[in-house]
Scaffold this active site. Structure first.
Site, mmCIF file in Angstrom:
data_model
loop_
_atom_site.group_PDB
_atom_site.id
_atom_site.type_symbol
_atom_site.label_atom_id
_atom_site.label_comp_id
_atom_site.label_asym_id
_atom_site.label_seq_id
_atom_site.Cartn_x
_atom_site.Cartn_y
_atom_site.Cartn_z
ATOM 1 N N ARG A 109 25.116 84.055 -44.851
ATOM 2 C CA ARG A 109 26.559 83.771 -44.728
ATOM 3 C C ARG A 109 27.222 84.548 -43.585
ATOM 4 N NH1 ARG A 109 26.001 84.217 -50.149
ATOM 5 N NH2 ARG A 109 25.830 82.231 -51.208
ATOM 6 N N LYS A 131 32.805 78.468 -29.900
ATOM 7 C CA LYS A 131 32.195 77.235 -30.421
ATOM 8 C C LYS A 131 30.691 77.442 -30.446
ATOM 9 C CE LYS A 131 35.476 73.726 -28.771
ATOM 10 N NZ LYS A 131 35.646 72.568 -27.888
ATOM 11 N N GLU A 173 31.668 74.066 -13.209
ATOM 12 C CA GLU A 173 32.702 74.612 -14.114
ATOM 13 C C GLU A 173 33.663 75.527 -13.350
ATOM 14 O OE1 GLU A 173 32.869 73.390 -17.132
ATOM 15 O OE2 GLU A 173 30.826 72.624 -17.412
ATOM 16 N N LYS A 214 39.432 81.180 -19.140
ATOM 17 C CA LYS A 214 38.950 80.580 -20.395
ATOM 18 C C LYS A 214 39.527 81.344 -21.585
ATOM 19 C CE LYS A 214 35.640 78.253 -23.052
ATOM 20 N NZ LYS A 214 34.439 77.464 -23.120
ATOM 21 N N GLU A 224 41.402 73.787 -30.282
ATOM 22 C CA GLU A 224 41.536 72.634 -29.380
ATOM 23 C C GLU A 224 42.504 71.564 -29.895
ATOM 24 O OE1 GLU A 224 37.894 71.490 -27.340
ATOM 25 O OE2 GLU A 224 38.763 69.524 -26.952
ATOM 26 N N ARG A 228 43.707 73.865 -24.950
ATOM 27 C CA ARG A 228 42.258 73.981 -24.703
ATOM 28 C C ARG A 228 41.664 72.670 -24.175
ATOM 29 N NH1 ARG A 228 37.718 77.108 -28.488
ATOM 30 N NH2 ARG A 228 36.041 76.848 -26.995
ATOM 31 N N ASN A 232 38.622 70.173 -20.692
ATOM 32 C CA ASN A 232 37.799 68.955 -20.660
ATOM 33 C C ASN A 232 37.949 68.174 -19.357
ATOM 34 O OD1 ASN A 232 36.824 69.451 -23.226
ATOM 35 N ND2 ASN A 232 38.491 68.334 -24.210
ATOM 36 N N HIS A 235 35.208 66.089 -17.945
ATOM 37 C CA HIS A 235 34.174 66.002 -18.968
ATOM 38 C C HIS A 235 34.184 64.693 -19.756
ATOM 39 C CE1 HIS A 235 33.575 70.171 -18.030
ATOM 40 N NE2 HIS A 235 32.589 70.272 -18.892
ATOM 41 N N HIS A 239 30.686 63.314 -19.612
ATOM 42 C CA HIS A 239 29.747 63.219 -20.734
ATOM 43 C C HIS A 239 29.107 61.845 -20.817
ATOM 44 C CE1 HIS A 239 31.438 66.852 -23.097
ATOM 45 N NE2 HIS A 239 30.329 67.167 -22.455
ATOM 46 N N HIS A 249 24.372 68.484 -16.473
ATOM 47 C CA HIS A 249 25.779 68.614 -16.869
ATOM 48 C C HIS A 249 26.716 68.777 -15.665
ATOM 49 C CE1 HIS A 249 29.088 69.436 -19.554
ATOM 50 N NE2 HIS A 249 29.369 70.533 -18.882
HETATM 51 ZN ZN ZN Z 1 31.023 71.681 -19.059
#
Ligand code: ZN
Ligand code: ADP
Length: 347
Positions: A109, A131, A173, A214, A224, A228, A232, A235, A239, A249
């Protein structure tokens, strides 16, 4: 000069940021024992890791970012008798830090953990923000937690062995931060190119700027719901291109940013010179600016985006370089931009 350590308080926990040699992690874990999680490439390149710590080395590559690998790590932790006072330290790129954070959040846990990102992308993006997670066979990053590491240590000497493709992935990035938040970062990048940094000229200042951007964004909106989402930028289409055409990426995000600038021209009247400046910047960092795409195919994938909102999607556009906004827009606008992108070809 390395900056002094500092702590950022996020809703999900406080993170200590440190800049210095790897050995500094010994002081961070107090008297708790460290178990390092890394991948087999890094373990081979840095044999001193296995001399100093107990190491669990997982296979490299996004295909291994799954529950099976997490279970293997948990099995090793049991064999090593890891307990609530063990600190897990993920040393590696985004794959390693994502899975380390995930396992540390669920094993017994939750046990303490920290990160030492070894890729540029990890340093400026993946390791930051809390994340953690793994892919499910039906969807990337479907399973995970939001939980902050106790520390992130930056030892940029790891970048000496970074493969070329990974430099470009990271710079995509970095360029993104310039586009959405920071014109002066964008201008700094224009003064040099990827070779300049690969040759060992200091990149520390750039990394620290990105970390700061960031952190500010995640502190304001860890879950988000708003700000936030700006991260993206590039992205959404990126993606889709990554999934459809198997691009790395950074390459996918680079093209995604070009498409987002075309949308921004249509919607916000973004100056045409901005797109030219972005393309020139991408080229300097060995990133592509064009790809032969099938618009219908790309739209199909975009319409499956989990961030979709009925017929609309939250999409990030620029007013100018350094100034970004979140716009909820109809898919048709993106489709139109994809057609413009395709028709323009590589110029
Ligand atoms: Zn990225
Ligand atoms: P990211 O998500 O940060 O782009 P990954 O975790 O997928 O990165 O790592 C990309 C590749 O780079 C992997 O093959 C990994 O083993 C390798 N790698 C990571 N850091 C280094 C480094 N400092 N030197 C050499 N190879 C590295």
């Amino acid at each position: 000069m390395q900056p002094m350590p500092y702590t950022i308080k996020f809703p999900a926990g406080a993170v200590q940021y440190l800049y210095g040699p790897l050995s500094a992690i010994d002081g961070l874990s107090g008297d708790r024992e460290i178990i390092v999680i890394t991948d087999t490439n890094i373990a081979a390149l840095y044999p001193e890791l296995e001399k100093r710590y107990r190491v669990i080395a997982i296979p490299p590559g996004e295909v291994h970012k799954n529950q099976h690998t997490a279970d293997d790590i948990i099995e090793s932790l049991l064999e090593m008798e890891a307990h609530r006072k063990t600190t897990l330290v993920g040393i590696g790129g985004g794959l390693v830090t994502d899975i380390t954070g995930y396992v540390a959040s669920i094993y017994m846990r939750g046990i303490p953990y920290g990160f030492v990102p070894t890729t540029l992308l990890g340093m400026v993006d993946a390791a930051i923000g809390g994340k953690n997670g793994i892919n499910h066979r039906l969807q990337k990053n479907l399973i995970g937690t939001i939980n902050q590491p106790g520390f992130i240590l930056y030892d940029t000497t790891f970048l000496k062995t970074l493969p070329d493709e990974e430099w470009s992935n990271g710079f995509a990035e970095v360029i993104k931060y310039g586009c959405i938040f920071d014109k002066s970062l964008f201008d700094t990048l224009s003064e040099h190119n990827i070779d300049y940094y690969k040759q060992g000229n200091t990149i520390d200042g750039i990394i620290q700027m990105c970390v700061s951007w960031k952190n500010q964004t995640v502190v304001a909106d860890e879950k988000e719901k708003g700000r936030r989402k700006l991260l993206n930028f590039g992205h959404t289409a990126g993606h889709a291109l990554e999934i459809l055409y198997g691009l790395p990426h950074g390459q996918a995000v680079g093209i995604g940013m070009v498409i987002a600038c075309i949308v921004s021209e249509k919607l916000n009247g973004l100056d045409k010179n901005m797109l030219l400046a972005l393309k020139a910047q991408l080229k300097k960092y060995n990133l592509r600016t064009y790809l032969n795409i099938n618009t219908t195919e790309v739209m199909e994938v975009l319409r499956m985006d989990k961030k979709r909102n009925g017929d609309q999607i939250d999409y990030i556009t620029l007013n100018q370089i350094g100034e970004s906004i979140i716009t909820t827009m109809a898919f048709d606008i993106i489709e139109e931009a994809l057609t413009t992108f395709s028709n323009a070809g590589d110029n």
